[in-house]
Design an enzyme around this catalytic site. Structure first.
Site, short mmCIF file in Angstrom:
data_model
loop_
_atom_site.label_atom_id
_atom_site.label_comp_id
_atom_site.label_asym_id
_atom_site.label_seq_id
_atom_site.Cartn_x
_atom_site.Cartn_y
_atom_site.Cartn_z
N ASP A 1 0.85 -1.19 0.00
CA ASP A 1 0.00 0.00 0.00
C ASP A 1 0.88 1.24 0.00
OD1 ASP A 1 0.98 -0.22 2.57
OD2 ASP A 1 -0.90 -1.03 3.34
N ASP B 1 9.78 3.73 13.42
CA ASP B 1 10.47 2.68 14.16
C ASP B 1 11.90 2.41 13.68
OD1 ASP B 1 9.35 1.62 11.84
OD2 ASP B 1 8.26 0.01 12.83
N ASP C 1 1.33 4.93 1.58
CA ASP C 1 0.91 5.87 2.63
C ASP C 1 1.46 7.25 2.33
OD1 ASP C 1 -0.35 3.82 4.03
OD2 ASP C 1 1.49 3.27 5.07
P1 ATP Z 1 4.43 -3.39 5.67
O1 ATP Z 1 5.00 -3.44 4.32
O2 ATP Z 1 4.55 -4.67 6.36
O3 ATP Z 1 3.05 -2.77 5.74
P2 ATP Z 1 5.20 -0.95 6.88
O4 ATP Z 1 6.55 -0.44 7.31
O5 ATP Z 1 4.50 -0.20 5.81
O6 ATP Z 1 5.39 -2.44 6.52
P3 ATP Z 1 2.93 -0.29 8.50
O7 ATP Z 1 2.39 -0.98 9.70
O8 ATP Z 1 2.11 -0.19 7.28
O9 ATP Z 1 4.30 -1.02 8.17
O10 ATP Z 1 3.39 1.16 8.97
C1 ATP Z 1 3.70 2.23 8.10
C2 ATP Z 1 4.83 3.06 8.67
O11 ATP Z 1 4.44 3.64 9.93
C3 ATP Z 1 6.10 2.29 8.99
O12 ATP Z 1 6.92 2.17 7.85
C4 ATP Z 1 6.74 3.13 10.07
O13 ATP Z 1 7.40 4.24 9.51
C5 ATP Z 1 5.54 3.63 10.84
N1 ATP Z 1 5.19 2.75 11.97
C6 ATP Z 1 4.29 1.74 11.97
N2 ATP Z 1 4.21 1.15 13.17
C7 ATP Z 1 5.07 1.81 13.97
C8 ATP Z 1 5.44 1.69 15.33
N3 ATP Z 1 4.92 0.75 16.11
N4 ATP Z 1 6.36 2.56 15.81
C9 ATP Z 1 6.88 3.52 15.03
N5 ATP Z 1 6.59 3.66 13.74
C10 ATP Z 1 5.70 2.84 13.20
MG MG Z 2 2.46 -0.55 5.13
#
Ligand code: ATP
Ligand code: MG
Length: 451
Positions: free
Chosen positions: A54, A143, A56
């Site tokens: 996705d 994170d 963001d």
């Molecule tokens: P995926 O591809 O698995 O969705 P993702 O990194 O996009 O991985 P998401 O849960 O969609 O994970 O979160 C989007 C973004 O928000 C992350 O890349 C990170 O920058 C931030 N984020 C998400 N969860 C946390 C957290 N618990 N603490 C700090 N930052 C977070």
């Molecule tokens: Mg994501």
């Protein structure tokens, strides 16, 4: 705060790799004088040559300003407001998440720390509110460095404040700040660290592994729905098999799936090298092929052995199959104390998948059409196929169910007619199927009676 800039072409991608909707949203934000950037997992995945799940978007526009620009948008979330923006022609379920830059309330430069006297408890005061900040503050609350990259698709450049690109190149998972402190702040990051290691095959930065080993128990403090959401991501992102192994490298494995601890220790080949591993491999293959995967299937797989034991126990005590099934489902998924609280919507699907196993094996000619019309039929059939790979089901039965789905209606009719005539059903009134929630409610006040 200094940032490094990279042109996206030098990182191997360009704006044609991102979704058209997110591009248009960013263009639109910019034309209204706001910032608009992609952030997080999608930028990381593009840099790695992977297809993002996705896209963001982050901006300096506040939620109500975002809504003004995009009439088809909706603010969701109470603690942290996120705007779901739909473009013209997009369906209700298809939206792009647009978030305003946020700051950690504790960070010295954040808006909160400027307007609140030091003595007040910032977390309490601002619970239920949003703490907006600058992009430099937004990056610090993320994170891992690899998740802290921003991409401007109009300028076609990546903005890297914290060395995320170098960490991607060195295949290193590095926390922004002190790992212990960031895990303590939000233990979901422990689960995320294990997940990214499994998914990307990266190494933890020096010292992170020890922090995870020592502090896994902090995840017990997480809100149950957030915990569930982070855990199921292990299994629907194309690295389910690797994740399974990685989870059991840490105390998280036994914390999540305590019922399997003894099976695993004794290396019970049926459970580990067989059934579960095969299911995880199939799931990874489906993700690679772009086919949907459902978390209920994974839950059905992982708790199957426990369900079977429980079912046999109840039937041994004289319960009819239907009642024994309800009680076994309730014991495995709802009643037993467990860290992983399975949502009722998932329990209901698992209950159907399991309930249909005996029906599929029985092949009672009166049940064939209702079974095939059941919306969980396909998942139940896949589960039957999976069971046959470890010798739990007669292969001729699986072959029959495979064939009946492929033939035309005439052939189907004749396949059903050729089945042996079943025994007449007993006159006792058949009880209606109950959902897992109804069953749990009904038995809520009863002690763990039969056990
Ligand atoms: P995926 O591809 O698995 O969705 P993702 O990194 O996009 O991985 P998401 O849960 O969609 O994970 O979160 C989007 C973004 O928000 C992350 O890349 C990170 O920058 C931030 N984020 C998400 N969860 C946390 C957290 N618990 N603490 C700090 N930052 C977070
Ligand atoms: Mg994501």
């Amino acid at each position: 705060m200094e940032a490094e800039y990279y042109s996206s072409s030098e990182l191997g991608f360009d704006k044609s790799d991102i979704s058209q909707d997110s591009f248009e949203i960013i263009q639109n934000l910019k034309s209204h004088g706001y910032d608009g950037l992609l952030v997080g997992g999608c930028v990381r995945d593009l840099t790695l040559g992977l297809k993002p799940k996705d896209f963001d978007v982050v901006t300096d526009a506040l939620p109500h300003q975002i809504c003004k620009i995009f009439p088809r948008s909706r603010i969701i979330g109470r603690r942290f407001k996120i705007v779901h923006v739909r473009q013209q022609g997009q369906r209700y379920m298809d939206y792009i998440e647009v978030t305003t830059y946020r700051a950690d309330p504790e960070s010295p430069g954040s808006w909160v720390s400027k307007i609140l006297p030091k003595s007040r408890n910032k977390r309490k005061v601002f619970q239920g509110e949003n703490i907006y900040g600058t992009r430099e503050e937004d990056v610090m609350r993320r994170d891992f460095t690899i998740n802290s990259l921003y991409y401007d698709p109009v300028e076609e450049r990546v903005i890297d404040y914290l060395g995320g690109i170098q960490d991607i190149q060195q295949q290193q998972l590095r926390m922004i700040g002190n790992p212990r402190q960031r895990f303590l702040e939000d233990p979901a990051r422990i689960i995320r660290a294990i997940r990214f290691k499994a998914k990307l095959g990266f190494d933890f930065e020096h010292g992170m592994e020890e922090e995870i080993q020592q502090h896994t128990a902090w995840v017990e403090g997480l809100n149950s729905s957030r915990f569930y959401d982070e855990v199921v991501k292990f299994f629907n992102q194309g690295a389910a098999e690797e994740s399974w192994d990685q989870i059991f490298e840490t105390p998280l494995g036994e914390m999540l799936f305590s019922h399997m601890a003894s099976d695993r220790r004794s290396n019970n080949s049926d459970q580990f090298t067989g059934f579960i591993r095969q299911a995880l491999r199939n799931t990874d293959r489906r993700v690679r092929e772009g086919l949907p995967v459902i978390d209920s299937f994974f839950i059905a797989v992982v708790f199957w052995s426990e369900y079977k034991k429980s079912l046999l126990r109840y039937m041994g005590k004289g319960l009819r199959e239907h009642d024994a099934h309800d009680s076994a489902v309730s014991d495995c998924l709802v009643k037993r104390p467990q860290l992983l609280i399975i949502p009722f919507r998932v329990c209901d699907i698992v209950h159907e998948i399991w309930r249909m196993q005996a029906m599929l094996e029985r092949r009672d000619k009166r049940d064939i059409r209702p079974i095939m019309a059941n919306r969980r039929f396909r998942a139940a059939y896949d589960f039957l196929v999976l069971r046959s790979t470890v010798g739990e089901v007669d292969p001729t039965c699986v072959k029959w169910w495979t064939e009946i789905q492929e033939v035309d209606s005439m052939e189907r009719k004749s396949m059903i007619t050729q089945l042996p005539n079943p025994k007449p059903r007993s006159k006792r009134r058949r009880r209606k199927n109950r959902s897992v929630r109804q069953h749990a409610r009904l038995h809520a006040t009863q002690p763990q009676d039969m056990m």
